[in-house]
Design a protein around this motif. Structure first.
Motif, PDB file in Angstrom:
ATOM      1  N   ASP A 234       0.836  -1.217   0.000  1.00 48.79           N
ATOM      2  CA  ASP A 234       0.000   0.000   0.000  1.00 48.79           C
ATOM      3  C   ASP A 234       0.859   1.250   0.000  1.00 48.79           C
ATOM      4  N   ARG A 235       1.820   1.258   0.894  1.00 47.95           N
ATOM      5  CA  ARG A 235       2.687   2.436   0.991  1.00 47.95           C
ATOM      6  C   ARG A 235       3.477   2.624  -0.303  1.00 47.95           C
ATOM      7  N   ASN A 237       2.602   1.771  -3.257  1.00 51.35           N
ATOM      8  CA  ASN A 237       1.701   2.293  -4.285  1.00 51.35           C
ATOM      9  C   ASN A 237       1.391   3.758  -4.081  1.00 51.35           C
ATOM     10  N   ARG A 238       1.466   4.187  -2.812  1.00 46.57           N
ATOM     11  CA  ARG A 238       1.248   5.607  -2.545  1.00 46.57           C
ATOM     12  C   ARG A 238       2.501   6.436  -2.850  1.00 46.57           C
TER      13      ARG A 238
END
Ligand code: H53
Length: 791
Positions: A234-235, A237-238
């Motif tokens: 997630d991180r 992708n951010r």
């Protein structure tokens, strides 16, 4: 046949395991191919050993150690499998030089010094004897730093033994355990349960350790730290790329690097994490293996003996209690008793700075459940010994030596003197409470590495006289004793030493561009740099000698080469000053056209196991000059004596036993005894008095203060001269005069080469007792209750 098989295997591995065309293979490829070919021959005895242990339900020994200073492994394996000649022929057939191929292997420096090297010798002896055993430790990505000198000062750079493919480790990703940290202790069904808030994975790598003649092989299992979750997608992708990898980096940090402190601890959180990490993983593995064979945990002490190598794995006490009580439901006092019947502790030092203490605050934070268990163990001990003085927790610190003592079935020292001093000093009160707990096991060294492979010339000479039985029965060397009187044998012995010295001189010329005279006496001090080991005493004596030679250049001097080797912990400022002084003195002395034919000082950088293997066979004088009462044992001292170097030494550690065995006439004794040291410290201004009484010492110190070794800068070595003439805790000044006397006695003795060689032969002939096979048999009988499995 053996040669043909080996050749085929090397070629097969080069081609199919490494994907290299022989036409393009480099030394590294040939070395790996040979390693794989040799490793193949270890696997069958390795499996057979494991099966025999399971089949016979034998007791297993587990050696838990933060350090395994194994060095290079290929030569060990080749020698133990009797493949030396075959390997030589095969490599020559491929146009390779076996020596170069063996030398290509990185030196695995997963340890600092004596404690780590002892662990490595023990593993080899356990396999030679055929005692079922595992070594457990950490697979540091970077071992002990590399040392170089810049303008005489120590520089450190990271060690990188894993940069090239490691031939010996079998990764076992299936053998992995989740190791928790931090969090809290909750209560479930009225029972305490630790709920860690963080975790890492401990993942195993196995290295087989083959014993002499390939009869048995044990396992060294090293744990690598890995993240539980690989990656925060997630991180990532951010766009937070660095943050996404944070957890991974922090998990891997645990097995990233070996702490470079020897006989000191820093109280760092990461170090405690390392200690718990490998201890917890090892215990989990031990209990899993036990559970696969036995139903009742009460049987643990009958089937398992765990050795704690120093206090580094001391958390094993509370951790094993936690497993038995919290996880297996054993009643708490029984859990403590069961753990205690299984664990043993080796103490390696009396130095207060080495006896680990962890703050209660750090311990409660990182290992909250263990902290409460330590309090519970303290209670248990209180009930058992009501009028006790000893507490496990004092002034906000958990005392790991006391914890280990209380949780151990047996506690051992590493030389006779050290064990006695343990009883009288650090563990005086605990010894009074448990008078049968402390036992002695004097250290030893493996003769396969430290004589047979390191010194082929001497080994061949010995083999020609008494055959090969000594290799795993070292006391057979006593059969050489009569040959000390045989002039032909003495000549052959001297020739072997001379050839080793010539080879070393050639190495110095090739790699360090210094010319050494192979007919000079080779005087060697190699070990960690530490004030108690007193390398500064040795260099002061060199300065004083240089001054006398200059006064009388036509005197009848005995030519000497003083060789130093050793690393200082990067944060140990005084030790680094000693290094700087030695190098600075070397520069001046070696450039002196008048004196340098009589006295040279050399200090090759980056002392390690491999360098020790070169230096020891060429040494004639072994410097073992620690302040009495400070060196727990020493093991280098044994390697030197075995290889026929005479010792100049104090009555410290195993020097005492060496002197007893080789005979006082064959040992140069000097200095105060341990009890005289204690008395001398009480003398007001002892150093100033010693200096006033010895003009040589005063003059040597003045020479340093005059800036002779520091381009006229009289301040540069102030910390050393001030220390030696002031507080002088290690009594360099007080022992100087006697050290000088003994050194001149050495000079005189060396001039009579017949009697010197006789003494050297007697050192070899009488050193058989210092085999680590003898030490391990002692542990098996007195501590572990373990037996060898008949092959
Ligand atoms: O252990 C050696 C002894 C030596 C002693 C050494 C040692 C370390 O290398 C590290 C920590 C420690 O407490 C002790 O200094 O005298 O020979 C093996 O027993």
């Amino acid at each position: 046949m053996q040669t043909q098989d080996l050749r085929d295997a090397v070629l097969r591995h080069l081609t199919y395991s490494l994907g290299k065309d022989p036409a393009h293979a480099q030394t590294n490829d040939w070395r790996l191919a040979l390693s794989f070919a040799v490793r193949e021959r270890i696997v069958d005895p390795w499996f057979a050993s494991t099966r025999a242990t399971y089949g016979g339900k034998h007791k297993r020994v587990y050696y838990l150690s933060m350090e395994f200073l194994i060095g290079r492994l290929l030569e060990d394996a080749v020698v133990n499998l009797g493949l030396m000649d075959a390997a030589d022929e095969v490599m020559s057939g491929f146009g390779q030089n076996l020596h170069n191929v063996l030398s290509d292997e990185p030196d695995a420096a997963l340890g600092n010094g004596g404690l780590g090297r002892l662990a490595a010798c023990f593993l080899e002896s356990l396999s030679t004897i055929g005692c079922p055993a595992y070594g457990y430790g950490i697979r540091y990505e970077h071992g002990l730093f590399k040392q170089s000198f810049r303008d005489g000062r120590q520089m450190e750079s990271p060690e990188d033994w894993l940069l090239r493919r490691n031939a010996w480790g079998f990764p076992r990703p299936e053998a992995s355990f989740r190791i928790g940290f931090n969090g809290r202790v909750a209560e479930r069904d009225g029972k305490p349960v630790w709920e860690p808030s963080e975790a890492v994975l401990a993942s195993a790598h196995d290295t087989p350790i083959i014993g002499w003649q390939g009869r048995w092989a044990n396992t060294l299992r090293l744990w690598e730290a890995k993240p539980v979750d690989i990656f925060d997608l997630d991180r990532f992708n951010r766009g937070e790329f660095a943050a996404a990898a944070e957890a991974e980096a922090s998990a891997r940090t645990i097995s990233r690097v070996l702490y470079p402190d020897d006989t000191t601890y820093q109280g760092k959180r990461l170090r405690l994490q390392q200690e718990y990490f490998f201890t917890a993983a090892s215990l989990r593995d031990i209990v899993r293996r036990f559970d696969s064979e036995y139903d009742d945990p009460a049987w643990l002490p009958q089937k398992v003996a765990i050795q704690l190598n120093d206090t580094h794995p001391a958390i094993a006490g509370p951790e094993l209690v936690r497993i038995l009580h919290d996880e297996k439901g054993m009643e708490i006092d029984r859990a403590i008793e069961t753990a205690r019947a299984t664990l043993n502790y080796t103490n390696h030092t009396l130095l207060p700075e080495a006896l680990e203490k962890w703050s209660e605050e750090l311990m409660s934070d990182l290992l909250p459940r263990h902290m409460t268990l330590i309090q519970r163990i303290d209670e248990h001990h209180a009930q058992e010994k009501p009028n006790r003085k000893v507490r496990l927790i004092e002034n906000g610190d958990v005392k790991m030596g006391e914890l280990s003592f209380v949780m151990a079935n047996r506690v051992n020292g590493v030389s006779a003197l050290h064990t006695e001093l343990m009883k009288q000093t650090v563990f005086e009160d605990l010894h009074a409470q448990y008078p049968d707990k402390i036992v002695n096991q004097t250290n030893g060294v493996t003769p396969r590495r430290w004589l047979l492979s390191a010194n082929p010339r001497l080994s061949n000479l010995i083999a020609g006289e008494i055959g090969m039985d000594w290799v795993d029965d070292l006391e057979q060397l006593a059969r050489l004793e009569p040959l000390a009187e045989d002039s032909a044998f003495r000549k052959a012995y001297r020739d072997a030493k001379r050839a080793n010295k010539a080879e070393l001189s050639q190495w110095f010329r090739d790699t360090h561009d210094v010319a050494l005279d192979p007919d000079a006496m080779f005087d060697v001090q190699i070990k960690r740099i530490h004030e108690y080991k007193r390398q500064h005493l040795n260099i002061l004596e060199a300065i004083a000698l240089w001054q006398e030679i200059r006064d009388n250049p036509n005197g009848d001097w005995t030519p000497r080469v003083k060789i130093f080797g050793g690393k200082a912990a990067p944060g140990y400022v005084f030790a680094k000053e000693i290094i700087y002084l030695i190098n600075s003195v070397a520069k001046v002395l070696n450039a002196d056209p008048v004196t340098s034919k009589f006295l040279k000082v050399v200090y090759p950088p980056n002392y390690n196991v491999t360098l020790a293997e070169k230096l020891i066979p060429a040494a004639e004088l072994s410097q073992q000059i620690s302040t009495a009462g400070k060196e727990a044992s020493g093991t280098g001292n044994m390697k030197f004596a075995l290889n026929g170097a005479l010792t100049i030494g104090t009555l410290d550690g195993a020097n005492v036993e060496i002197r007893e065995l080789v005979g006082a006439d064959n040992f140069f004794l000097f200095g105060m005894t341990a009890s005289e040291v204690v008395e001398r410290r009480k003398v007001h201004e002892h150093a100033a008095k010693a200096i006033a009484a010895d003009p040589r010492l005063a003059r040597a110190l003045d020479e340093i203060r005059a800036g002779t070794f520091s381009d006229g800068d009289g301040e540069r070595f102030r910390s050393i001269t001030d220390n030696v003439s002031g507080h002088d805790y290690f009594l360099v000044s007080s022992d100087f005069t006697d050290f000088w006397r003994a050194s001149r006695e050495v000079d005189r003795a060396y001039r009579d080469s017949t009697s010197w060689t006789r003494m050297a032969v007697l050192n070899t002939a009488r050193s058989g007792w210092f085999s680590s096979d003898r030490t391990i048999r002692g542990y098996m009988g007195d501590i572990w209750g373990a037996s060898a499995v008949p092959a």
